[in-house]
Design a protein around this motif. Structure first.
Motif, PDB file in Angstrom:
ATOM      1  N   GLN A 160       0.678  -1.354   0.128  1.00 22.90           N
ATOM      2  CA  GLN A 160       0.081  -0.487  -0.282  1.00 22.90           C
ATOM      3  C   GLN A 160       1.157   1.274  -0.662  1.00 22.90           C
ATOM      4  OE1 GLN A 160      -3.260  -0.213  -0.396  1.00 22.90           O
ATOM      5  NE2 GLN A 160      -3.189  -1.799  -0.548  1.00 22.90           N
ATOM      6  N   ILE A 161       0.514   2.498  -0.395  1.00 30.20           N
ATOM      7  CA  ILE A 161       0.788   3.414  -1.049  1.00 30.20           C
ATOM      8  C   ILE A 161      -0.049   4.950  -0.075  1.00 30.20           C
ATOM      9  CG2 ILE A 161       3.029   2.845  -2.431  1.00 30.20           C
ATOM     10  CD1 ILE A 161       0.661   3.842  -4.803  1.00 30.20           C
ATOM     11  N   ALA A 162       0.742   5.526  -0.162  1.00 25.92           N
ATOM     12  CA  ALA A 162      -0.481   6.773   0.540  1.00 25.92           C
ATOM     13  C   ALA A 162      -1.292   7.151  -0.763  1.00 25.92           C
ATOM     14  CB  ALA A 162       0.803   7.337   0.689  1.00 25.92           C
ATOM     15  N   LEU A 163      -1.586   6.188  -1.373  1.00 19.19           N
ATOM     16  CA  LEU A 163      -3.351   6.860  -1.819  1.00 19.19           C
ATOM     17  C   LEU A 163      -4.358   6.659  -0.891  1.00 19.19           C
ATOM     18  CD1 LEU A 163      -2.799   4.998  -5.129  1.00 19.19           C
ATOM     19  CD2 LEU A 163      -2.586   7.417  -5.160  1.00 19.19           C
ATOM     20  N   MET A 164      -5.147   8.048  -1.202  1.00 17.76           N
ATOM     21  CA  MET A 164      -6.424   7.980  -1.041  1.00 17.76           C
ATOM     22  C   MET A 164      -7.280   7.385  -1.817  1.00 17.76           C
ATOM     23  SD  MET A 164      -6.530  11.697   0.117  1.00 17.76           S
ATOM     24  CE  MET A 164      -5.247  12.766  -0.594  1.00 17.76           C
ATOM     25  N   PRO A 165      -8.927   6.351  -0.634  1.00 20.45           N
ATOM     26  CA  PRO A 165      -9.438   5.801  -1.510  1.00 20.45           C
ATOM     27  C   PRO A 165     -10.228   6.045  -2.643  1.00 20.45           C
ATOM     28  CG  PRO A 165      -9.540   5.880   0.801  1.00 20.45           C
ATOM     29  CD  PRO A 165      -8.635   7.255   0.715  1.00 20.45           C
ATOM     30  N   THR A 170      -6.609   9.816  -5.096  1.00 20.62           N
ATOM     31  CA  THR A 170      -5.801  11.049  -5.102  1.00 20.62           C
ATOM     32  C   THR A 170      -4.586  10.464  -4.212  1.00 20.62           C
ATOM     33  OG1 THR A 170      -6.858  12.206  -3.760  1.00 20.62           O
ATOM     34  CG2 THR A 170      -7.490  12.569  -5.211  1.00 20.62           C
ATOM     35  N   MET A 171      -3.272  11.081  -4.880  1.00 18.60           N
ATOM     36  CA  MET A 171      -1.889  10.932  -3.681  1.00 18.60           C
ATOM     37  C   MET A 171      -1.877  11.596  -2.295  1.00 18.60           C
ATOM     38  SD  MET A 171       0.791   8.961  -3.408  1.00 18.60           S
ATOM     39  CE  MET A 171       2.153   8.290  -3.600  1.00 18.60           C
ATOM     40  N   GLU A 172      -1.596  10.936  -1.410  1.00 14.39           N
ATOM     41  CA  GLU A 172      -1.526  11.884   0.093  1.00 14.39           C
ATOM     42  C   GLU A 172       0.066  12.279  -0.198  1.00 14.39           C
ATOM     43  OE1 GLU A 172      -0.789  14.086   2.992  1.00 14.39           O
ATOM     44  OE2 GLU A 172      -2.975  13.222   2.720  1.00 14.39           O
ATOM     45  N   THR A 173       0.267  13.572  -0.231  1.00 14.57           N
ATOM     46  CA  THR A 173       1.065  14.498  -0.982  1.00 14.57           C
ATOM     47  C   THR A 173       2.464  15.183   0.412  1.00 14.57           C
ATOM     48  OG1 THR A 173       0.525  16.638  -1.889  1.00 14.57           O
ATOM     49  CG2 THR A 173       1.193  14.752  -3.206  1.00 14.57           C
ATOM     50  N   ARG A 174       1.447  15.102   1.102  1.00 11.81           N
ATOM     51  CA  ARG A 174       2.227  16.458   2.305  1.00 11.81           C
ATOM     52  C   ARG A 174       3.319  15.661   3.391  1.00 11.81           C
ATOM     53  NH1 ARG A 174      -2.704  17.373   5.287  1.00 11.81           N
ATOM     54  NH2 ARG A 174      -3.099  15.649   5.157  1.00 11.81           N
ATOM     55  N   GLY A 175       4.292  14.518   3.035  1.00 15.11           N
ATOM     56  CA  GLY A 175       5.232  14.377   3.671  1.00 15.11           C
ATOM     57  C   GLY A 175       4.931  13.170   4.203  1.00 15.11           C
ATOM     58  N   ILE A 176       6.163  12.623   4.741  1.00 12.91           N
ATOM     59  CA  ILE A 176       6.700  11.298   4.955  1.00 12.91           C
ATOM     60  C   ILE A 176       5.321  11.072   6.110  1.00 12.91           C
ATOM     61  CG2 ILE A 176       8.426  11.890   6.604  1.00 12.91           C
ATOM     62  CD1 ILE A 176       7.902   8.612   4.716  1.00 12.91           C
ATOM     63  N   ALA A 177       5.148  12.282   7.400  1.00 10.18           N
ATOM     64  CA  ALA A 177       4.934  11.001   8.582  1.00 10.18           C
ATOM     65  C   ALA A 177       2.824  11.338   7.971  1.00 10.18           C
ATOM     66  CB  ALA A 177       3.797  11.945   9.766  1.00 10.18           C
ATOM     67  N   LYS A 220       4.068   6.184  -8.690  1.00  8.35           N
ATOM     68  CA  LYS A 220       4.047   7.672  -8.012  1.00  8.35           C
ATOM     69  C   LYS A 220       4.491   8.494  -7.377  1.00  8.35           C
ATOM     70  CE  LYS A 220      -0.913   6.569  -9.115  1.00  8.35           C
ATOM     71  NZ  LYS A 220      -1.437   7.170 -10.430  1.00  8.35           N
ATOM     72  N   ASN A 221       5.521   7.240  -7.018  1.00  7.84           N
ATOM     73  CA  ASN A 221       6.932   8.655  -6.517  1.00  7.84           C
ATOM     74  C   ASN A 221       6.459   8.547  -5.009  1.00  7.84           C
ATOM     75  OD1 ASN A 221       9.113   8.911  -8.371  1.00  7.84           O
ATOM     76  ND2 ASN A 221       7.247  10.797  -9.483  1.00  7.84           N
ATOM     77  N   ALA A 222       5.686   7.743  -4.622  1.00 10.31           N
ATOM     78  CA  ALA A 222       5.806   8.144  -2.731  1.00 10.31           C
ATOM     79  C   ALA A 222       7.209   7.420  -1.904  1.00 10.31           C
ATOM     80  CB  ALA A 222       5.060   6.407  -2.627  1.00 10.31           C
ATOM     81  N   LEU A 223       6.799   8.072  -0.696  1.00 18.49           N
ATOM     82  CA  LEU A 223       7.788   8.189   0.187  1.00 18.49           C
ATOM     83  C   LEU A 223       7.756   7.079   0.913  1.00 18.49           C
ATOM     84  CD1 LEU A 223       7.712  11.604   1.087  1.00 18.49           C
ATOM     85  CD2 LEU A 223       8.339  10.521  -0.780  1.00 18.49           C
TER      86      LEU A 223
END
Length: 128
Positions: free
Chosen positions: A29-34, A37-44, A109-112
């Motif tokens: 799982q990466i930081a995609l929301m349901p 769209t990608m969560e882009t506000r940083g690693i936390a 998607k360039n996830a962190l």
């Protein structure tokens, strides 16, 4: 095959998870929301979104974080290790599954961060 609308749909020819022989094998799982769209506000924020996605995939498989026996974390930057550990510890509490953390060059998607896990499918499993 496990599929839930509470986590993002797979972005390729794979499932969110598979249950086999009493175990749940999640896809990473990466930081995609349901909504995709990608969560882009940083690693936390990305770590929290990844763990929310895993929570809902495990829930759909009648499992939970307390049933996880192994996780693998992929990080785009090992400098994020401490921040990820703090958030990860919050979600897993006293339960400490086996874990590997691997530095990778790039993620979809360039996830962190990306996390996958293996868990028992039964919420009532006894680790005893």
């Amino acid at each position: 095959m496990i599929a839930t609308k509470e986590a993002p749909e797979a972005i390729g020819p794979y499932s969110q998870a598979i249950v086999a022989n009493g175990l749940v094998y999640t896809s990473g799982q990466i930081a995609l929301m349901p909504d995709g769209t990608m969560e882009t506000r940083g690693i936390a924020y990305q770590t929290k979104q990844v763990l929310k996605n895993l929570y809902y995939v495990l829930k759909e498989a009648d499992s939970s974080f307390s049933n996880v026996i192994k996780t693998t974390i992929y990080l785009a930057n090992m400098d994020d290790f401490a921040a990820v550990n703090e958030i990860y510890a919050h979600y897993f509490g006293d339960h400490k599954p086996a874990r590997s953390t691997v530095a990778v060059r790039t993620l979809p998607k360039n996830a962190l961060i990306e996390i996958e896990c293996i868990a028992f499918a039964d919420k009532n499993v006894d680790f005893g």
